[in-house]
Design a protein around this motif. Structure first.
Motif, PDB file in Angstrom:
ATOM      1  N   ALA A 253     143.987 136.325 146.546  1.00  0.00           N
ATOM      2  CA  ALA A 253     143.208 135.078 146.459  1.00  0.00           C
ATOM      3  C   ALA A 253     142.495 134.525 147.432  1.00  0.00           C
ATOM      4  CB  ALA A 253     144.426 134.046 145.702  1.00  0.00           C
ATOM      5  N   THR A 254     141.618 133.830 147.018  1.00  0.00           N
ATOM      6  CA  THR A 254     140.552 133.344 147.836  1.00  0.00           C
ATOM      7  C   THR A 254     140.373 131.739 147.312  1.00  0.00           C
ATOM      8  OG1 THR A 254     138.428 133.370 148.820  1.00  0.00           O
ATOM      9  CG2 THR A 254     138.537 133.773 146.444  1.00  0.00           C
ATOM     10  N   SER A 255     139.340 131.197 148.048  1.00  0.00           N
ATOM     11  CA  SER A 255     139.240 129.725 147.913  1.00  0.00           C
ATOM     12  C   SER A 255     137.817 129.413 147.106  1.00  0.00           C
ATOM     13  CB  SER A 255     139.296 128.713 148.903  1.00  0.00           C
ATOM     14  OG  SER A 255     138.182 129.203 149.846  1.00  0.00           O
ATOM     15  N   THR A 256     137.878 128.340 146.427  1.00  0.00           N
ATOM     16  CA  THR A 256     136.614 128.185 145.611  1.00  0.00           C
ATOM     17  C   THR A 256     136.355 126.579 145.439  1.00  0.00           C
ATOM     18  OG1 THR A 256     135.108 128.700 143.740  1.00  0.00           O
ATOM     19  CG2 THR A 256     137.605 128.206 143.031  1.00  0.00           C
ATOM     20  N   ILE A 257     135.218 126.382 145.153  1.00  0.00           N
ATOM     21  CA  ILE A 257     134.990 124.936 144.939  1.00  0.00           C
ATOM     22  C   ILE A 257     134.346 124.484 143.592  1.00  0.00           C
ATOM     23  CG2 ILE A 257     132.532 124.691 146.019  1.00  0.00           C
ATOM     24  CD1 ILE A 257     133.155 122.172 147.189  1.00  0.00           C
ATOM     25  N   GLY A 258     134.742 123.346 143.067  1.00  0.00           N
ATOM     26  CA  GLY A 258     134.024 123.037 141.683  1.00  0.00           C
ATOM     27  C   GLY A 258     133.612 121.441 141.904  1.00  0.00           C
ATOM     28  N   PHE A 259     132.646 120.852 141.086  1.00  0.00           N
ATOM     29  CA  PHE A 259     132.447 119.531 141.287  1.00  0.00           C
ATOM     30  C   PHE A 259     132.560 118.860 139.836  1.00  0.00           C
ATOM     31  CE2 PHE A 259     130.210 121.638 144.605  1.00  0.00           C
ATOM     32  CZ  PHE A 259     130.131 120.765 145.606  1.00  0.00           C
ATOM     33  N   GLY A 260     133.117 117.740 139.769  1.00  0.00           N
ATOM     34  CA  GLY A 260     133.215 116.743 138.616  1.00  0.00           C
ATOM     35  C   GLY A 260     132.529 115.597 138.625  1.00  0.00           C
ATOM     36  N   LEU A 261     132.877 114.726 137.639  1.00  0.00           N
ATOM     37  CA  LEU A 261     132.130 113.623 137.901  1.00  0.00           C
ATOM     38  C   LEU A 261     132.454 112.747 138.933  1.00  0.00           C
ATOM     39  CD1 LEU A 261     131.591 112.661 134.071  1.00  0.00           C
ATOM     40  CD2 LEU A 261     130.032 113.982 135.454  1.00  0.00           C
ATOM     41  N   GLY A 262     133.783 112.943 139.397  1.00  0.00           N
ATOM     42  CA  GLY A 262     134.410 112.314 140.659  1.00  0.00           C
ATOM     43  C   GLY A 262     134.205 112.752 141.891  1.00  0.00           C
ATOM     44  N   GLY A 263     133.469 113.782 142.117  1.00  0.00           N
ATOM     45  CA  GLY A 263     133.382 114.511 143.129  1.00  0.00           C
ATOM     46  C   GLY A 263     133.776 116.084 143.465  1.00  0.00           C
TER      47      GLY A 263
ATOM     48  N   VAL B 102     128.815 105.032 129.372  1.00  0.00           N
ATOM     49  CA  VAL B 102     127.691 105.103 130.435  1.00  0.00           C
ATOM     50  C   VAL B 102     128.134 105.365 131.733  1.00  0.00           C
ATOM     51  CG1 VAL B 102     125.462 104.102 131.252  1.00  0.00           C
ATOM     52  CG2 VAL B 102     126.045 103.654 129.043  1.00  0.00           C
ATOM     53  N   ALA B 103     127.791 106.465 132.588  1.00  0.00           N
ATOM     54  CA  ALA B 103     128.388 106.726 133.846  1.00  0.00           C
ATOM     55  C   ALA B 103     127.369 107.392 134.659  1.00  0.00           C
ATOM     56  CB  ALA B 103     129.750 107.375 133.638  1.00  0.00           C
ATOM     57  N   ASP B 104     127.392 107.462 136.078  1.00  0.00           N
ATOM     58  CA  ASP B 104     126.721 108.377 136.825  1.00  0.00           C
ATOM     59  C   ASP B 104     126.706 109.737 136.424  1.00  0.00           C
ATOM     60  OD1 ASP B 104     125.843 106.104 138.026  1.00  0.00           O
ATOM     61  OD2 ASP B 104     127.405 106.052 139.792  1.00  0.00           O
ATOM     62  N   LEU B 105     125.797 110.515 136.337  1.00  0.00           N
ATOM     63  CA  LEU B 105     125.972 112.067 135.918  1.00  0.00           C
ATOM     64  C   LEU B 105     125.151 112.688 136.939  1.00  0.00           C
ATOM     65  CD1 LEU B 105     125.545 112.181 132.038  1.00  0.00           C
ATOM     66  CD2 LEU B 105     127.585 112.332 133.276  1.00  0.00           C
ATOM     67  N   PRO B 106     125.383 113.211 138.262  1.00  0.00           N
ATOM     68  CA  PRO B 106     124.962 113.733 139.195  1.00  0.00           C
ATOM     69  C   PRO B 106     124.170 115.261 138.905  1.00  0.00           C
ATOM     70  CG  PRO B 106     127.286 113.793 139.719  1.00  0.00           C
ATOM     71  CD  PRO B 106     127.113 112.641 138.524  1.00  0.00           C
ATOM     72  N   ALA B 107     123.248 115.437 139.187  1.00  0.00           N
ATOM     73  CA  ALA B 107     122.662 116.668 139.049  1.00  0.00           C
ATOM     74  C   ALA B 107     123.376 117.895 139.482  1.00  0.00           C
ATOM     75  CB  ALA B 107     121.411 116.960 139.695  1.00  0.00           C
ATOM     76  N   ILE B 108     124.300 117.706 140.564  1.00  0.00           N
ATOM     77  CA  ILE B 108     125.321 118.716 141.116  1.00  0.00           C
ATOM     78  C   ILE B 108     126.283 119.235 140.105  1.00  0.00           C
ATOM     79  CG2 ILE B 108     126.988 117.328 142.107  1.00  0.00           C
ATOM     80  CD1 ILE B 108     126.672 119.483 144.352  1.00  0.00           C
ATOM     81  N   ALA B 109     126.444 118.360 138.980  1.00  0.00           N
ATOM     82  CA  ALA B 109     127.592 118.456 137.882  1.00  0.00           C
ATOM     83  C   ALA B 109     127.160 119.822 136.967  1.00  0.00           C
ATOM     84  CB  ALA B 109     127.734 117.466 137.068  1.00  0.00           C
TER      85      ALA B 109
ATOM     86  N   GLY C 231     124.848 121.982 138.531  1.00  0.00           N
ATOM     87  CA  GLY C 231     124.189 123.091 139.482  1.00  0.00           C
ATOM     88  C   GLY C 231     122.517 122.929 139.399  1.00  0.00           C
ATOM     89  N   ASP C 232     121.988 122.125 138.646  1.00  0.00           N
ATOM     90  CA  ASP C 232     120.532 122.117 138.746  1.00  0.00           C
ATOM     91  C   ASP C 232     119.916 121.123 139.057  1.00  0.00           C
ATOM     92  OD1 ASP C 232     118.429 123.634 137.378  1.00  0.00           O
ATOM     93  OD2 ASP C 232     118.907 123.352 135.138  1.00  0.00           O
ATOM     94  N   ALA C 233     118.553 121.291 139.501  1.00  0.00           N
ATOM     95  CA  ALA C 233     117.838 120.317 140.315  1.00  0.00           C
ATOM     96  C   ALA C 233     117.609 119.062 139.713  1.00  0.00           C
ATOM     97  CB  ALA C 233     116.257 121.123 140.691  1.00  0.00           C
ATOM     98  N   GLU C 234     117.719 119.185 138.358  1.00  0.00           N
ATOM     99  CA  GLU C 234     117.523 117.806 137.485  1.00  0.00           C
ATOM    100  C   GLU C 234     118.671 117.425 136.774  1.00  0.00           C
ATOM    101  OE1 GLU C 234     114.720 115.768 137.592  1.00  0.00           O
ATOM    102  OE2 GLU C 234     113.560 117.161 139.182  1.00  0.00           O
ATOM    103  N   PRO C 235     119.225 116.088 136.846  1.00  0.00           N
ATOM    104  CA  PRO C 235     120.305 115.702 135.986  1.00  0.00           C
ATOM    105  C   PRO C 235     119.895 115.533 134.456  1.00  0.00           C
ATOM    106  CG  PRO C 235     119.244 113.664 137.023  1.00  0.00           C
ATOM    107  CD  PRO C 235     118.386 115.040 137.418  1.00  0.00           C
ATOM    108  N   VAL C 236     121.259 115.771 133.693  1.00  0.00           N
ATOM    109  CA  VAL C 236     120.724 115.740 132.171  1.00  0.00           C
ATOM    110  C   VAL C 236     121.072 114.199 131.862  1.00  0.00           C
ATOM    111  CG1 VAL C 236     121.711 117.992 131.792  1.00  0.00           C
ATOM    112  CG2 VAL C 236     123.431 116.135 131.856  1.00  0.00           C
ATOM    113  N   ASP C 237     120.638 113.992 130.530  1.00  0.00           N
ATOM    114  CA  ASP C 237     120.701 112.413 130.037  1.00  0.00           C
ATOM    115  C   ASP C 237     122.354 112.194 129.323  1.00  0.00           C
ATOM    116  OD1 ASP C 237     117.994 111.572 130.142  1.00  0.00           O
ATOM    117  OD2 ASP C 237     117.578 112.927 128.932  1.00  0.00           O
ATOM    118  N   LEU C 238     122.817 113.298 128.876  1.00  0.00           N
ATOM    119  CA  LEU C 238     123.925 113.274 127.950  1.00  0.00           C
ATOM    120  C   LEU C 238     125.106 114.117 127.945  1.00  0.00           C
ATOM    121  CD1 LEU C 238     124.438 110.685 125.861  1.00  0.00           C
ATOM    122  CD2 LEU C 238     123.675 112.532 124.043  1.00  0.00           C
ATOM    123  N   LEU C 239     126.239 113.924 128.092  1.00  0.00           N
ATOM    124  CA  LEU C 239     127.492 114.882 127.801  1.00  0.00           C
ATOM    125  C   LEU C 239     127.782 114.628 126.322  1.00  0.00           C
ATOM    126  CD1 LEU C 239     129.530 114.560 131.043  1.00  0.00           C
ATOM    127  CD2 LEU C 239     127.420 115.895 130.557  1.00  0.00           C
ATOM    128  N   VAL C 240     127.669 115.600 125.550  1.00  0.00           N
ATOM    129  CA  VAL C 240     128.216 115.349 124.089  1.00  0.00           C
ATOM    130  C   VAL C 240     129.579 115.542 124.162  1.00  0.00           C
ATOM    131  CG1 VAL C 240     127.943 116.059 121.899  1.00  0.00           C
ATOM    132  CG2 VAL C 240     125.925 115.780 123.107  1.00  0.00           C
TER     133      VAL C 240
END
Length: 407
Positions: free
Chosen positions: A240-250, A136-143, A145-154
């Protein structure tokens, strides 16, 4: 088709290193040590081959579907880069009286606190697992990219004993007995690592062989490598350029390039988008050379069968041309607006003075709506070089942006 250059490249990071391994100092009574957790008992139905699970792709390019946890329907993401299935703390499926502390785990962006909750029955396609539990952990919606968070990562704990057949084109997947080979294709090695307990393989990139790399269906990007791996590949001549990603830790900012070809087992893929993590980045911190995400896997029909030691990829995606941003604006989506999450290095947006957290409420006079992510409007960010796009903020001010190729 992947949509990561229309939206922000969003990742559900591998969650792989729990702090409560067997052999460590005894945990406090409130912490459920990993070695004492009930793994549960899984069983595939006799007709599991017919038990396809339909899915959609999130704006962050992850596999999104519905399954059942203790009799309750839950929204889920298929994530082979997660060691143990993760339930969102905010989910209605969390039973507080069963929840126990579980220490912490490593994810992109940093460590995250985790708990542990025993479960009675989990149902996914043809699989039924009785007993066991979920992290059980925090699962932010931004992970996603949707407006609503999901319940589960399988995660790996539910799927790794079986063959996982993912039909990206048909937007469906199923679980089969390990050893089944429902289609032929290019073959690459696939294992479950003893240390990280996630799906892993190896790639050849430029002059270097990179191993291990995590095969991560929860990572919406294509291929990610460490800075050391990129140096070994000797591909620094590529723009090359730069990009951003979001994980559970930020958040995590990486470099980004398109490489001419990449080899995965017997597969030779051309024009592959590769992210390069900075020194000391997530992959290096957990001892891997990088990750293969859904942005790459989605070119093919994919069979992941770690206990048979193989991954099979079928399709004509070897020469697929990746979408390239021509704007340099990577955005997150809300119901009525876009928020700039990153301005890509060397891009038209950077030259025009765009900044992180700038808002966009209309594009060429058309308002951003809830269905933006799947609408034709969302393709403005990858339109042809020379196109002039007029972007309006939420107070009606409009700025023109001339698109061009910059990497």
């Amino acid at each position: 088709m992947r949509r990561l250059l229309v939206l922000a490249p969003l990742l559900i990071a591998p969650l792989v290193v729990a702090t409560t391994h067997a052999g460590q100092q005894a945990s406090p009574p409130s912490v459920v040590a990993e070695a004492t957790r009930d793994p549960g008992t899984g069983r595939l139905a006799d007709d599991t081959e017919n038990r396809w699970v339909p899915f959609t792709l999130t704006p962050g390019n992850q596999i999104h579907f519905t399954m059942t946890l203790d009799g309750r329907p839950v929204s889920a993401i298929l994530d082979t880069g997660v060691s143990f299935t993760v339930l969102a703390r905010t989910s209605k499926a969390v039973v507080q009286k069963r929840l126990r502390s579980g220490g912490s785990a490593t994810a992109i962006g940093g460590a995250v606190a985790v708990g542990w909750m025993p479960t009675r029955r989990v149902e996914l396609g043809g699989l039924t697992r009785t007993g066991g539990g979920v992290t059980v952990a925090d699962l932010p919606a931004i992970a996603t990219g949707d407006a609503e968070p999901v319940d589960l990562l399988v995660g790996r704990d539910l799927t790794a004993l079986y063959a996982l057949d993912i039909d990206y084109a048909g937007k469906r997947f199923r679980l089969l007995p390990s050893g089944r080979m429902p289609f032929a294709g290019a073959v690459a090695p696939l294992t479950i690592s003893a240390q990280r307990r996630v799906y892993e393989s190896a790639i050849r990139l430029g002059a270097g062989r990179l191993a291990p790399v995590i095969v991560d269906t929860g990572d919406g990007s294509s291929v990610t490598v460490t800075r050391a791996g990129w140096t070994a590949a000797r591909l620094d001549r590529l723009p090359a350029t730069s990009t951003i990603g979001f994980g559970l830790g930020g958040a995590s900012v990486n470099d980004l390039a398109i490489v001419p070809h990449l080899t995965l087992g017997t597969l030779d893929a051309q024009n592959v988008e590769v992210r390069i993590e900075p020194p000391g980045g997530f992959s290096q911190s957990i001892g891997v050379a990088g990750r293969i995400g859904s942005g790459f896997l989605g070119r093919y029909r994919v069979l992941l069968d770690p206990y048979a030691g193989r991954m099979v990829l079928k399709g004509d995606g070897t020469q697929t041309t990746p979408l390239r941003s021509t704007s340099g604006l990577l955005v997150g989506v809300a119901p009525d607006r876009l928020r700039v999450l990153h301005v890509m290095r060397g891009s038209p947006a950077e030259a025009a003075g765009w900044r992180t957290d700038d808002l966009i409420c209309a594009i060429d006079g058309q308002p951003v709506t809830r269905d933006y992510a799947t609408s034709p409007l969302a393709r403005w960010s990858v339109a042809a070089p020379g196109t002039v796009v007029r972007l309006s903020d939420c107070e009606g001010r409009t700025r023109a942006l001339t698109l061009r190729r910059f990497y």
